[in-house]
Design an enzyme around this catalytic site. Structure first.
Site, PDB file in Angstrom:
ATOM      1  N   TYR A  73     -30.456 -51.786   5.463  1.00 40.49           N
ATOM      2  CA  TYR A  73     -30.043 -52.455   6.858  1.00 40.49           C
ATOM      3  C   TYR A  73     -30.143 -51.784   7.874  1.00 40.49           C
ATOM      4  O   TYR A  73     -30.308 -52.423   9.069  1.00 40.49           O
ATOM      5  CB  TYR A  73     -28.675 -52.992   6.351  1.00 40.49           C
ATOM      6  N   GLY A  74     -30.126 -50.561   7.765  1.00 41.73           N
ATOM      7  CA  GLY A  74     -29.725 -49.552   9.044  1.00 41.73           C
ATOM      8  C   GLY A  74     -31.081 -49.776   9.939  1.00 41.73           C
ATOM      9  O   GLY A  74     -30.919 -49.302  10.864  1.00 41.73           O
ATOM     10  N   CYS A 113     -21.844 -43.414   7.595  1.00 43.63           N
ATOM     11  CA  CYS A 113     -22.509 -44.349   6.517  1.00 43.63           C
ATOM     12  C   CYS A 113     -22.134 -43.890   5.263  1.00 43.63           C
ATOM     13  O   CYS A 113     -21.711 -42.763   5.033  1.00 43.63           O
ATOM     14  CB  CYS A 113     -23.976 -43.904   6.812  1.00 43.63           C
ATOM     15  N   THR A 114     -21.957 -44.936   4.338  1.00 46.27           N
ATOM     16  CA  THR A 114     -21.410 -44.889   3.196  1.00 46.27           C
ATOM     17  C   THR A 114     -22.133 -43.982   2.137  1.00 46.27           C
ATOM     18  O   THR A 114     -21.758 -43.660   1.242  1.00 46.27           O
ATOM     19  CB  THR A 114     -21.073 -46.030   2.600  1.00 46.27           C
ATOM     20  N   HIS A 115     -23.461 -43.908   2.660  1.00 46.35           N
ATOM     21  CA  HIS A 115     -24.249 -42.904   1.720  1.00 46.35           C
ATOM     22  C   HIS A 115     -24.148 -41.404   1.965  1.00 46.35           C
ATOM     23  O   HIS A 115     -24.394 -40.735   1.028  1.00 46.35           O
ATOM     24  CB  HIS A 115     -25.791 -43.120   2.098  1.00 46.35           C
ATOM     25  N   ASP A 147     -22.143 -53.838   0.032  1.00 44.72           N
ATOM     26  CA  ASP A 147     -22.760 -52.906   0.854  1.00 44.72           C
ATOM     27  C   ASP A 147     -24.170 -53.529   0.753  1.00 44.72           C
ATOM     28  O   ASP A 147     -24.691 -54.243  -0.264  1.00 44.72           O
ATOM     29  CB  ASP A 147     -22.610 -51.379   0.195  1.00 44.72           C
ATOM     30  N   SER A 148     -25.008 -52.770   1.719  1.00 47.36           N
ATOM     31  CA  SER A 148     -26.446 -53.180   1.428  1.00 47.36           C
ATOM     32  C   SER A 148     -27.189 -52.841   0.248  1.00 47.36           C
ATOM     33  O   SER A 148     -28.299 -53.073   0.028  1.00 47.36           O
ATOM     34  CB  SER A 148     -27.086 -52.560   2.761  1.00 47.36           C
ATOM     35  N   THR A 195     -23.313 -50.221   8.812  1.00 49.17           N
ATOM     36  CA  THR A 195     -24.415 -51.192   9.619  1.00 49.17           C
ATOM     37  C   THR A 195     -23.745 -52.646   9.581  1.00 49.17           C
ATOM     38  O   THR A 195     -24.041 -53.165  10.544  1.00 49.17           O
ATOM     39  CB  THR A 195     -25.893 -51.026   8.767  1.00 49.17           C
ATOM     40  N   CYS A 209     -19.943 -51.098   4.320  1.00 48.88           N
ATOM     41  CA  CYS A 209     -21.276 -50.608   4.905  1.00 48.88           C
ATOM     42  C   CYS A 209     -21.090 -50.604   6.436  1.00 48.88           C
ATOM     43  O   CYS A 209     -20.779 -51.691   7.229  1.00 48.88           O
ATOM     44  CB  CYS A 209     -22.349 -51.828   4.686  1.00 48.88           C
ATOM     45  N   GLU A 250     -30.946 -42.504  -1.657  1.00 47.22           N
ATOM     46  CA  GLU A 250     -31.615 -43.619  -2.364  1.00 47.22           C
ATOM     47  C   GLU A 250     -32.846 -43.186  -3.339  1.00 47.22           C
ATOM     48  O   GLU A 250     -32.912 -43.524  -4.402  1.00 47.22           O
ATOM     49  CB  GLU A 250     -32.020 -44.797  -1.495  1.00 47.22           C
TER      50      GLU A 250
HETATM   51  N1  DGL Z   1     -24.546 -47.734   3.621  1.00 43.25           N
HETATM   52  C1  DGL Z   1     -24.977 -48.219   4.764  1.00 43.25           C
HETATM   53  C2  DGL Z   1     -24.039 -47.968   6.012  1.00 43.25           C
HETATM   54  O1  DGL Z   1     -23.019 -47.531   5.739  1.00 43.25           O
HETATM   55  C3  DGL Z   1     -26.313 -47.791   5.144  1.00 43.25           C
HETATM   56  C4  DGL Z   1     -27.303 -48.082   4.140  1.00 43.25           C
HETATM   57  C5  DGL Z   1     -28.584 -49.241   4.850  1.00 43.25           C
HETATM   58  O2  DGL Z   1     -29.384 -48.373   5.837  1.00 43.25           O
HETATM   59  O3  DGL Z   1     -28.769 -50.018   4.403  1.00 43.25           O
HETATM   60  O4  DGL Z   1     -24.428 -48.047   7.048  1.00 43.25           O
END
Ligand code: DGL
Length: 277
Positions: free
Chosen positions: A46-47, A196-198, A14-15, A79, A77, A162
């Site tokens: 990364y988004g 999104c995994t967050h 993941d990012s 993204t 992830c 975050e």
């Molecule tokens: N965890 C990333 C996803 O699932 C998003 C976090 C990021 O922007 O890096 O898209």
């Protein structure tokens, strides 16, 4: 290429921290396997980044996981799955090692939502990168052409998580805003993917603003079930993945910072190792 001969963990990438929500679910389904988690915290998020940058970063991390002995890597992830997976699968893997595999989170999520929706109208919540890539729209068009897709980018949600603000009162404003925006696009939406995994960390607040008759789908369990199924259908890959229940965590940023924040996502203590890029 393997640094750890004889040790072939499944790589989970993941990012940053978000993929830990996916790893947590995977471990419930597949506790016997070895895993390596890699969070590219030094370059997160990364988004908000371009297609090419996300692709370059993701490829670099996939190569690191291959060098650690992974024969199978999950891009946990959205993204990275949206912007890098296809190119890595089609252009890079044949040159690097055609027997290794990289899988993403979008396809299994789409397969699942297609089974859930009754109104054939679904919502996607994701980062700018994921939404702008139209990856969900394209994948749904392929698998379920009758389904209408409505999307909403929620650029503030990842920073809220975050920065550990996901439980604060301030988070309510942005959660409500994006849910309202999404649901105003159609009154037929009956299921929503947290793309999104967050976002599972915002689940309590999301459920506060989504009416009860709408199903909210988060990806951990879906990706875990899909990986289990993949290993059953690919016994040659399954045989290559080692099974000693060992998990290692790597971060491209400070391990101290990673270990502190990771427990919020993973719900148990984590001791990470620094990985230099
Ligand atoms: N965890 C990333 C996803 O699932 C998003 C976090 C990021 O922007 O890096 O898209």
């Amino acid at each position: 290429m393997d640094n750890h001969t004889g040790n072939h963990p499944i790589g989970v990438f993941d990012s940053g921290f978000g993929g830990l929500t996916v790893l947590k679910s995977i471990l419930k389904e597949l506790p016997q396997y070895d895993f390596v988690y890699l969070g590219d915290n030094a370059r997160t998020p990364y988004g908000t980044r371009s297609f090419d940058t996300v692709y370059q970063y993701t490829l670099e991390c996939v190569k690191k996981l291959f060098a650690m002995g992974c024969h199978l890597v999950i891009l946990a992830c959205n993204t990275a799955s949206a912007k890098a997976l296809r190119t890595i699968q089609q252009r890079d893997l044949p040159n690097i090692d055609p027997s290794r595999r990289v899988l993403g989170v979008i396809r299994p999520s789409v397969e699942e939502i297609g089974k859930i929706t009754k109104s054939n109208s679904i919502g996607i919540l994701g980062t700018n990168g994921t939404i702008q890539s139209e990856s969900y729209v394209l994948e749904i068009e392929k698998l379920y052409p009758a389904i209408q897709v409505y999307q909403e980018a929620c650029p503030i949600w990842v920073p809220l998580v975050e920065n550990n603000e996901h439980l604060s009162d301030g988070a309510d404003f942005f959660v409500q805003k994006h849910i309202k925006n999404l649901l105003s696009k159609s009154d037929r939406i009956d299921s929503v993917i947290l793309g999104c995994t967050h976002y599972p960390l915002l689940m309590d607040k999301i459920l506060k603003y989504v009416p009860e008759n709408i199903c909210v789908v988060s990806q951990g369990e879906i990706v875990a079930a899909s990986l289990k199924d993949y290993l059953l259908r690919h016994p040659e890959m399954d045989a290559r993945c080692t099974k000693a229940s060992k998990i290692r965590f790597y971060t491209t940023d400070s391990t101290e910072m990673f270990d502190k924040q990771a427990s919020v996502f993973f719900e148990s203590n984590v001791k990470s190792i620094h990985l230099a890029l």
